[in-house]
Each structure stands twice: as structure tokens, then as C-alpha cells.
Design a protein around this motif. Structure first.
Motif, PDB file in Angstrom:
ATOM      1  N   TYR A 203       0.836  -1.183   0.000  1.00 20.98           N
ATOM      2  CA  TYR A 203       0.000   0.000   0.000  1.00 20.98           C
ATOM      3  C   TYR A 203       0.881   1.247   0.000  1.00 20.98           C
ATOM      4  CZ  TYR A 203      -3.873  -3.054   1.407  1.00 20.98           C
ATOM      5  OH  TYR A 203      -4.830  -4.033   1.452  1.00 20.98           O
TER       6      TYR A 203
ATOM      7  N   LEU B 272       3.664   0.789   2.743  1.00 22.99           N
ATOM      8  CA  LEU B 272       3.312  -0.204   3.751  1.00 22.99           C
ATOM      9  C   LEU B 272       3.174  -1.580   3.126  1.00 22.99           C
ATOM     10  CD1 LEU B 272       0.568   1.960   5.445  1.00 22.99           C
ATOM     11  CD2 LEU B 272       2.677   1.237   6.564  1.00 22.99           C
TER      12      LEU B 272
ATOM     13  N   GLN C 189      -5.389  -8.422   7.419  1.00 22.15           N
ATOM     14  CA  GLN C 189      -4.047  -8.042   7.022  1.00 22.15           C
ATOM     15  C   GLN C 189      -3.348  -7.309   8.163  1.00 22.15           C
ATOM     16  OE1 GLN C 189      -3.951  -6.109   3.174  1.00 22.15           O
ATOM     17  NE2 GLN C 189      -5.479  -7.512   2.348  1.00 22.15           N
ATOM     18  N   TYR C 190      -2.111  -7.712   8.401  1.00 22.21           N
ATOM     19  CA  TYR C 190      -1.297  -7.122   9.454  1.00 22.21           C
ATOM     20  C   TYR C 190      -0.160  -6.337   8.803  1.00 22.21           C
ATOM     21  CZ  TYR C 190      -3.940 -10.201  12.460  1.00 22.21           C
ATOM     22  OH  TYR C 190      -4.967 -10.831  13.120  1.00 22.21           O
ATOM     23  N   PHE C 191       0.012  -5.112   9.252  1.00 21.70           N
ATOM     24  CA  PHE C 191       0.929  -4.197   8.594  1.00 21.70           C
ATOM     25  C   PHE C 191       2.295  -4.127   9.268  1.00 21.70           C
ATOM     26  CE2 PHE C 191      -1.470  -1.922   5.360  1.00 21.70           C
ATOM     27  CZ  PHE C 191      -2.771  -2.331   5.648  1.00 21.70           C
ATOM     28  N   GLY C 192       3.283  -3.844   8.435  1.00 28.90           N
ATOM     29  CA  GLY C 192       4.613  -3.538   8.940  1.00 28.90           C
ATOM     30  C   GLY C 192       4.717  -2.060   9.262  1.00 28.90           C
ATOM     31  N   PRO C 193       5.906  -1.627   9.710  1.00 29.04           N
ATOM     32  CA  PRO C 193       6.089  -0.235  10.113  1.00 29.04           C
ATOM     33  C   PRO C 193       6.196   0.743   8.944  1.00 29.04           C
ATOM     34  CG  PRO C 193       8.133  -1.431  10.310  1.00 29.04           C
ATOM     35  CD  PRO C 193       7.082  -2.448   9.973  1.00 29.04           C
TER      36      PRO C 193
END
Lengths: 115, 113
Positions: free
Chosen positions: A35, A90, A104-108
Motif C-alpha cells: 500500500y 506499507l 491483514q497485518y501491517f509492517g512499520p
């Protein structure tokens, strides 16, 4: 259990250059989505990879491309950078199967600045 | 295309009060909704989700309400704390399996001590 990781954290490029961003999904996840988040806005879907292929794509030009490796990690490449490509990029991962594939799990994120 | 939007860009509450963050969606086919919290300089953090076959779901200090009739989603945070200060996004998708999420523009929650 490590969550989603991304590298680098910050990056500065000039117009016309190319950039590669990297993502490692959460353990047990096989799907990676990318994203773009402009300042003050919500994330915009670029594309999604699983089984090493691009499966879905948002409204982004061909300058944006990606890759997924056999270990499920992924890269996002952007060619011919424009000033408007400056954003937080992202990566999000989701699970292999079962009932919660959508979560969905996001990174930093990687903060990209194009000068 | 259809997208998810939010009514209020900024919400200011006193510590200890309850907070309510609203979200309107326009895609009637949407059947899965997620709330994310994003602190400054960080990626979105999953808070809670709800499917369209439910109208309420509770977590720890948070409750999500879904009103399909008016296409409205809300996030309630009980006993708001300074650590709750962040931007909150609702996101939606439809169908099963792997799908792209569509996000709104977010609401900033400011908790006053």
C-alpha cells in the motif's frame, strides 16, 4: 513471533531514480500486499502477491512492480521516480488459509522521499 | 469507485471518557470491515474486525457496531487513555479469501489529560 518487517525505514531518492523496498511477512503468512500512504490520507492498495505471482492490482502505473520469493518475502520496485511518489509504503501480510485470510497485518512502513 | 469514508476528521475527548469514531461505507457488497489504529511514524495496527453477518463485536475496551441498513460502522473505545491518541482508519473488503482493503481517510483521536 516476529511481525511484518520492512526495510529500509527511510529512503531519499531523486527524480528519475529507481527504488526497491523489501518486506518479510508475519510467520505463517503467505500473502503480501503493498500500500502507498500519502501524508494525511489512508493507505491505497498497490498490488498483492501470493504463490509468487501478482494476483490483484490497484490503480497504479506500470512503474510500480513487485516480486515474491519462495520464502514469501516480497519486494516493491518503483522506476522513474516522481516527486508524487513520496509517501509511506506499507507492506501487509495475511495467512495461508482458513477463515481469516482477509485480516491483514501491517509492517512499520518505509518512508520514501523523492527530491 | 466506491470507497470508505469518515464523518469526522478530528475527535478530542477527555481522558476516561468514552470515544466513538464513525465511518460510512458506500459499497453495499462489502462484507468484512476492520478498524486500524495508526500512531505517528508507525504502520496501521489491527484493532478489531467484524463480518456483515454480525452487528456488534466486542474486544478489550473496544466495540465495533455495524449498521448495514445505513452502511455505517462505528468504533467505541471505553475509558479512553492517552495511549489511545492516534489516527483511526476503517477498512473494508468483500468476498472471501485474499482481497485488497479499501481505506477511508482516517479520524484523529486526541485524548486530553
Amino acid at each position: 513471533d516476529a511481525g511484518v518487517t520492512q526495510s529500509p525505514t527511510h529512503l531519499i531518492k531523486t527524480r528519475g531514480q529507481q527504488v526497491t523496498l523489501r518486506c518479510s511477512p508475519k510467520s505463517g503468512h503467505d500473502t503480501v500486499s503493498w500500500y502507498q500512504q500519502a501524508l494525511g490520507q489512508g493507505p491505497q492498495f498497490i498490488f498483492q502477491y501470493y504463490e509468487e505471482e501478482e494476483r490483484q492490482r490497484g490503480n497504479f502505473p506500470d512503474r510500480f512492480s513487485g516480486h515474491q520469493f519462495p520464502n514469501y518475502s516480497s519486494e516493491l520496485n518503483v522506476n522513474a521516480l516522481l516527486l508524487g511518489d513520496s509517501a509511506l509504503y506499507l507492506c501487509a501480510s495475511s495467512s495461508k488459509g482458513g477463515d481469516r485470510q482477509e485480516t491483514q497485518y501491517f509492517g512499520p512502513g518505509t518512508r520514501l522521499l523523492v527530491l | 469507485g466506491e470507497s470508505v469514508g469518515l464523518h469526522l476528521p478530528t475527535l478530542s475527548v477527555q481522558e476516561g471518557d468514552n470515544s466513538i469514531i464513525n465511518c460510512a461505507y458506500s459499497n453495499s457488497a462489502s462484507d468484512y470491515f476492520i478498524w486500524y489504529k495508526q500512531e505517528s511514524g508507525k504502520g496501521p495496527q489491527f484493532i478489531i474486525d467484524i463480518r456483515s453477518n454480525m452487528d456488534k463485536r466486542q474486544g478489550q475496551r473496544v466495540t465495533v457496531l455495524l449498521n448495514k441498513t445505513v452502511k455505517h460502522l462505528s468504533l467505541q473505545i471505553a475509558a479512553t487513555q492517552p495511549g489511545d491518541s492516534a489516527v483511526y482508519f476503517c477498512a473494508e473488503n468483500y468476498g472471501t479469501g485474499r482481497r485488497a482493503l479499501t481505506f477511508g481517510s482516517g479520524t484523529r483521536l486526541q485524548v486530553q489529560p
